[in-house]
Design a protein around this motif. Sequence first.
Motif, short mmCIF file in Angstrom:
data_model
loop_
_atom_site.label_atom_id
_atom_site.label_comp_id
_atom_site.label_asym_id
_atom_site.label_seq_id
_atom_site.Cartn_x
_atom_site.Cartn_y
_atom_site.Cartn_z
N ARG A 4 -9.75 -24.66 19.25
CA ARG A 4 -11.07 -24.77 18.60
C ARG A 4 -11.54 -26.22 18.59
N TRP A 6 -10.68 -28.51 20.66
CA TRP A 6 -11.00 -28.88 22.05
C TRP A 6 -12.35 -28.30 22.45
N ALA A 7 -12.63 -27.06 22.00
CA ALA A 7 -13.91 -26.42 22.34
C ALA A 7 -15.08 -27.23 21.79
N ILE A 8 -14.96 -27.67 20.54
CA ILE A 8 -16.04 -28.46 19.93
C ILE A 8 -16.12 -29.83 20.60
N LEU A 10 -15.22 -30.72 23.63
CA LEU A 10 -15.75 -30.59 24.98
C LEU A 10 -17.27 -30.40 24.95
N ASN A 11 -17.71 -29.57 24.02
CA ASN A 11 -19.15 -29.32 23.91
C ASN A 11 -19.89 -30.58 23.46
N ARG A 14 -20.21 -32.82 26.41
CA ARG A 14 -21.30 -32.33 27.27
C ARG A 14 -22.66 -32.74 26.71
N GLU A 15 -22.78 -32.62 25.38
CA GLU A 15 -24.04 -32.94 24.72
C GLU A 15 -24.34 -34.44 24.82
N ARG A 18 -25.57 -36.21 28.03
CA ARG A 18 -26.96 -35.95 28.41
C ARG A 18 -27.94 -36.86 27.68
N GLU A 78 -26.88 -30.90 14.62
CA GLU A 78 -26.29 -29.55 14.56
C GLU A 78 -26.89 -28.77 13.39
N THR A 83 -27.96 -25.12 15.25
CA THR A 83 -26.90 -24.68 16.16
C THR A 83 -25.61 -24.46 15.36
N ILE A 84 -25.54 -25.09 14.20
CA ILE A 84 -24.37 -24.93 13.33
C ILE A 84 -24.21 -23.47 12.89
N ILE A 87 -22.02 -21.70 15.32
CA ILE A 87 -20.64 -22.20 15.35
C ILE A 87 -19.91 -21.92 14.02
N PHE A 97 -14.57 -28.49 12.69
CA PHE A 97 -15.83 -28.82 13.36
C PHE A 97 -16.08 -30.33 13.33
#
Lengths: 262, 317
Positions: A4, A6-8, A10-11, A14-15, A18, A78, A83-84, A87, A97
Motif C-alpha cells: 500500500r 509503495w502504491a501511494i 509510486l502514484n 507519477r503525479e 508531471r 488530494e 481524490t482522497i 483512496i 497514506f
Amino acid sequence: MTARLWAIALNTFREAVRIRVLYGFLVLVVGANLLAIVLGVMANNEEARVSRDVGLAGISLFGSLTAIFLGVFLLYTEVQRRTIHVIASKPIERWEFVVGKYLGMGLVLSVLVGVFGLAMIGMLALQDVPVTSAVVKAIVLAWMEVLVVAAIAIFFSSFSTPFLSGIFALALWVIGRLTPDLENAVRTGAGSIRAVAKVTLAVVPDLHLFAVSGRAVEGDVVSVHADFVSWGYVGLASLHGLAWIVGLLAFAAILFSRRDFA
Amino acid sequence: MYRLTLVADLALAVRDLRKSFRTPFARKKIEALRGVTFEVQKGHIFGFVGPNGAGKTTTIRTLMGLIKPTSGSATILGRTVPSRAARERVGFLPESPYFYDYLTVPELLDLVGRLFGIPGPERKKRADELIERVGLSRARTQNLKKFSKGMLQRAGLAQALMNDPELVVLDEPMSGLDPIGRKEVRDLILSLRDAGKTVFFSTHILSDVEAITDRVAIIARGQLQASGTPAELVAQSVQAVDITIRLTGEAGDLTAGADQVRRHEDELSLSLPASADVDAWLAKAHAAGAKVISVAPRHETLEARFLREVASAEAVP
C-alpha cells in the motif's frame, strides 16, 4: 502494508514528475552552475572554490524550495480535488497514506538532488576541478536536509492551506539554518531573548547540521574545500534528520487522521 | 409487522448515526445527520433516496470512514465502522468521482488493486475484465483527463468492483449518464445482486429505485422518513379506485362523487375516492345493467410518497 505504501508512493511520483515547476528548478540549478563558471573566471584562481560553493548552495536552496513546493501541494490537493475519497475509502490507514505520499515525494526529491548533484559534478569536471569525497559528503548532507524540509512541509500541509504551509515551512527552514546564532543567543542573550531562543532550538530541526562548510564543528572549522566532516558525522547528522522526519510524519499522520473529508 | 433479521444476514447496520458540522467563521452548528438508523440485508439492492442536502452523501462518507460521526455506530458485514477491515470487503463509488487525471483506466485499477493487496497477475486480469464490463475497452490508453463525465462514472464503477466486493456502495451512480448509460448501470447493479452481492446506492432518480431495489429508505433533513420495499411504501396509501364499465343505457347517478369521468361511446371510466364504498357502487352499476371491465386501486407513486415525506420533513421547524 508495504504494498500500500509503495502504491501511494509510486502514484505520488507519477503525479510529481508531471509538475512543470520542477523542471524550472532544474533549469535554475544548471543555470547556477553555469554562473559559477563565470564567477570562477572572474575570481582569480578561485574557480574550484566558487564552483563548489555555488553548486552546493544551488542543491540546498533549490532542493529545499522544491521540497516545500511539493510538500505543501501534494497532500493538500488530494483533499481539495477529492481524490482522497477514492483512496481513503480503500483498506488503507491514514498514516499509510501520509507516509506513502512522503515516500513518493522523497523519491522525486532524491532523483532531483541526484540530477542536481550530477549537474554540479559535470560543471566541476568541465573546469578540471577534482570531485573530492568532501563534495560527495556535502551532497549527501544537502539531500538529507531536503528530505527533512519535505517532512516539515508535509506536516504543515496536513492541517493548513498551501499558502500558510509554504510560509510556515519556509520560516522553519530559515530558522533551522540559524541554529548556531540561536545557540549563541542562549549563551549570551538577555532573559526573554534567551528563553525564546531556547524554545526555538527545541522545536525547530537543526538544519545547520547539513550545511556546515565554513563553520565550526566540535571546535574545528570545516570546509568542503579543505578538511571536511567525516562519514561518521554524515551518518549521525542523517540519523538526526531521520528522527525529525519520523517525528514530523507521526504528527502529520495524527492530524490527518482526525480530519473529515466532507 | 416485525421482521426478524439475524446480524449475520446484515450487510450494513446503522444505529442512531449523528453528525454535526460547524460553519467556518460563524461557527454555526449544522446537523447533517440527526439519528439515522437502518439495516441492509445481504443480497439486497437498497436504494437511499433524498433531496439535495438530505444527508445521503454524509451517511455514505461516514460509512466509508471519510467522515467521523458525532455519535452513533455502524457496521459493515459485521465489522465496525470506521476500520480497515470493514473497507476490505466494500467497493465504493463516490459522488461525482474525482480521479488522478494523469492515469489511464488500467493504471487507476492497478493502483486500487494494489491498495487491496491483489497480486499482480490477478490484478491485471481483473482490471481487463472490468474495463470490458463497463465498456471502456476503446479508452484504455486515454488519460482520465480526457474522459467525459459518463466515462469517468464508468471508470468509477470499475474501480469500485476491483476487489470483487461483497457490498457495493454507490453514491449517485446514475449521475451524468445518458438513458443508455443509466440502463447499463441498472443492469450492472442487477447482475451484482444475481452474483450474490449487496448493493447500497443513493439516487435522485426515483424510476431507477422503483425498477431495481428490494428496499428503499427516504431521508430528508438528516432523518430517515420512511423505509420498506417499494411496494410497501406505496401500498400503505390507496389514493383512488379506477373503474371502467360498459353501459347499456344512461350513466344515471353512477358518476355522483366520482372523479376523472370519461365516456367513450358505451364505455365509462371514472375514479372513486379511496373512502368510497366500491362494492355498493359496483352493485348499483350491475343493477343498472352495466358490465364491469376493470377495477383497479390507484396507489400513490413512489415519487408522490417521496415528495410528501420531504415536504413533511421540511414543515418541521
